[in-house]
Design an enzyme around this catalytic site. Sequence first.
Site, PDB file in Angstrom:
ATOM      1  N   GLN A 171       0.831  -1.197   0.000  1.00 49.43           N
ATOM      2  CA  GLN A 171       0.000   0.000   0.000  1.00 49.43           C
ATOM      3  C   GLN A 171       0.870   1.254   0.000  1.00 49.43           C
ATOM      4  OE1 GLN A 171      -2.563  -0.033   3.430  1.00 49.43           O
ATOM      5  NE2 GLN A 171      -0.974  -0.753   4.808  1.00 49.43           N
ATOM      6  N   HIS A 193      -2.741   0.175  -3.896  1.00 54.09           N
ATOM      7  CA  HIS A 193      -3.655   0.639  -2.851  1.00 54.09           C
ATOM      8  C   HIS A 193      -4.164   2.039  -3.192  1.00 54.09           C
ATOM      9  CE1 HIS A 193      -4.664   2.475   1.160  1.00 54.09           C
ATOM     10  NE2 HIS A 193      -5.347   1.352   1.259  1.00 54.09           N
ATOM     11  N   ASP A 235      -7.981   0.952  -3.391  1.00 61.19           N
ATOM     12  CA  ASP A 235      -8.954   1.102  -2.315  1.00 61.19           C
ATOM     13  C   ASP A 235      -9.564   2.494  -2.432  1.00 61.19           C
ATOM     14  OD1 ASP A 235     -10.428   1.143   0.005  1.00 61.19           O
ATOM     15  OD2 ASP A 235      -8.861   0.285   1.260  1.00 61.19           O
ATOM     16  N   GLU A 270     -11.446  -2.063  -4.237  1.00 65.37           N
ATOM     17  CA  GLU A 270     -11.818  -2.322  -2.850  1.00 65.37           C
ATOM     18  C   GLU A 270     -12.745  -1.227  -2.333  1.00 65.37           C
ATOM     19  OE1 GLU A 270      -9.698  -3.097   1.515  1.00 65.37           O
ATOM     20  OE2 GLU A 270      -8.511  -3.193  -0.330  1.00 65.37           O
ATOM     21  N   ASP A 304     -14.377  -4.646   2.294  1.00 64.83           N
ATOM     22  CA  ASP A 304     -13.664  -4.335   3.533  1.00 64.83           C
ATOM     23  C   ASP A 304     -14.677  -3.848   4.569  1.00 64.83           C
ATOM     24  OD1 ASP A 304     -12.054  -3.480   5.583  1.00 64.83           O
ATOM     25  OD2 ASP A 304     -10.896  -2.051   4.413  1.00 64.83           O
ATOM     26  N   GLN A 326     -11.460  -9.007   2.070  1.00 68.36           N
ATOM     27  CA  GLN A 326     -10.332  -8.667   2.940  1.00 68.36           C
ATOM     28  C   GLN A 326     -10.614  -9.195   4.343  1.00 68.36           C
ATOM     29  OE1 GLN A 326      -7.444  -5.384   5.019  1.00 68.36           O
ATOM     30  NE2 GLN A 326      -8.922  -4.583   3.568  1.00 68.36           N
ATOM     31  N   LYS A 328      -9.495  -8.659   7.513  1.00 66.57           N
ATOM     32  CA  LYS A 328      -8.725  -7.591   8.160  1.00 66.57           C
ATOM     33  C   LYS A 328      -8.395  -8.037   9.579  1.00 66.57           C
ATOM     34  CE  LYS A 328      -8.653  -2.612   7.771  1.00 66.57           C
ATOM     35  NZ  LYS A 328      -8.961  -1.876   6.549  1.00 66.57           N
ATOM     36  N   SER A 357      -3.794  -3.770   8.793  1.00 61.59           N
ATOM     37  CA  SER A 357      -3.730  -2.317   8.833  1.00 61.59           C
ATOM     38  C   SER A 357      -2.303  -1.825   8.955  1.00 61.59           C
ATOM     39  CB  SER A 357      -4.552  -1.793  10.017  1.00 61.59           C
ATOM     40  OG  SER A 357      -4.550  -0.383  10.044  1.00 61.59           O
ATOM     41  N   CYS A 358      -2.109  -0.591   8.485  1.00 63.04           N
ATOM     42  CA  CYS A 358      -0.810   0.071   8.616  1.00 63.04           C
ATOM     43  C   CYS A 358      -0.458   0.325  10.074  1.00 63.04           C
ATOM     44  CB  CYS A 358      -0.824   1.389   7.844  1.00 63.04           C
ATOM     45  SG  CYS A 358      -2.234   2.443   8.266  1.00 63.04           S
TER      46      CYS A 358
END
Length: 417
Positions: A171, A193, A235, A270, A304, A326, A328, A357-358
């Site tokens: 991403q 992303h 996304d 997404e 998502d 996804q 997650k 997640s980041c």
Amino acid sequence: MQIKDVILAPGNGAFFYDDQEVIRSGATQDNFIYRGAPITPGFTSIRVPATSLSIGLVLIDGRVVWGDMMNVQYSGAGGRDPLFDTNQISDLTSRVVAPRLLDVDASHFRDSCTKVFELLEHPRLPLAVEYGVSQALLRAAAHLERTTMAEIVCSEFNLPLPIRTVPIYCQSGDAREINVDKMILKAVDVLPHGLINSRQKFGVDGQTFLEFVRWVATRTRQIGPPGYQPVLHFDVYGWIGLEIGLEPHRIADFICKVAESVPGFTLNVESPADFGSTQAQIDNYARIVSILDDRGSSARIVVDERCNTFEDIRLFAEAKAAHLVQIKTPDVGSMADTARAVLICKANKVGAYVGGSCTETDLSAQASVHVSVATQADMMLAKPGMGVDEAFSIVGNEQSRLLAMLNRRRAQVEKIG
């Protein structure tokens, strides 16, 4: 029992928690920060440094194995748990979870998760707690059995030892152009992303987004290695629906237009729209998927928002309400449920993308690799953080090391046989 003590350590996530609602409504970005007041409960500013909480299980031989708890970047949005509060989570873990951990057989991963996460007199534990504790339990089982976390998953779910690499998805964050170049030069499997999370980035009628998609495809041809053909994955955070409306045919028309603008590429879109509830999301995404399939489009819908827990994922998979789900990981909770989610997607012939997640950490990313490879997911996220280099290195190297160990294990078994 194999766990003789539990220790906690506050930590940092690899990015920031963001108030999605106020960003979506047009908050002004000033370099890295956003100007204005937050809307989502728990946020003291629109962008908050991500925090985490590590849980360490002290085993009978003195080894300490760890897992990390955190929430996702857009906490409190799309049906997700609220903003992560380290003090509250630490108190709950000490009072409720730690005593349960001292009373399980840590060599049995799934049974341990079931016992520790039982509802009993309490409501369901925060999903961040399930996530971090299950990572630690997976590492404990691997240590006690002298094996890898992936092999524990394979054993517990009756899966063969994996041999295939799982494609990695990177991403970009807001540094789109620079990070796209990095991804292409590193021949990332799935990119970029794009973080299309505002009207400015999407553009009137999606024109800015369409131009960016075309630029990524052109750039791939310009600087990519010969024969390089990544999947293009964008996304859009619901902005197709926000900009052109929530009618499924109109959304499908737009997605087809985007796919046709980059011939020769598989296009993943997404979160094309947010229909406000899980059931509405299922019904309308299923319609969009059906329309795209009937038209023979190369575009694939990825869900998502509104698809968080294992039960949500099961509903989407059974309804064929996405081409790719996804999973997650911090929103799913237990790593055992992440494995189950991949398998329920595969059973329903729906793609399984182990995301996250980041805001995560190196430990949660590495545990996710083992589950992804063991279950042979269709793709997995390079995490944590919003940079390309670090996340791609953490996830890619962990996968490479894991497969090397599994290949050696397989060769030893064949030699004995």
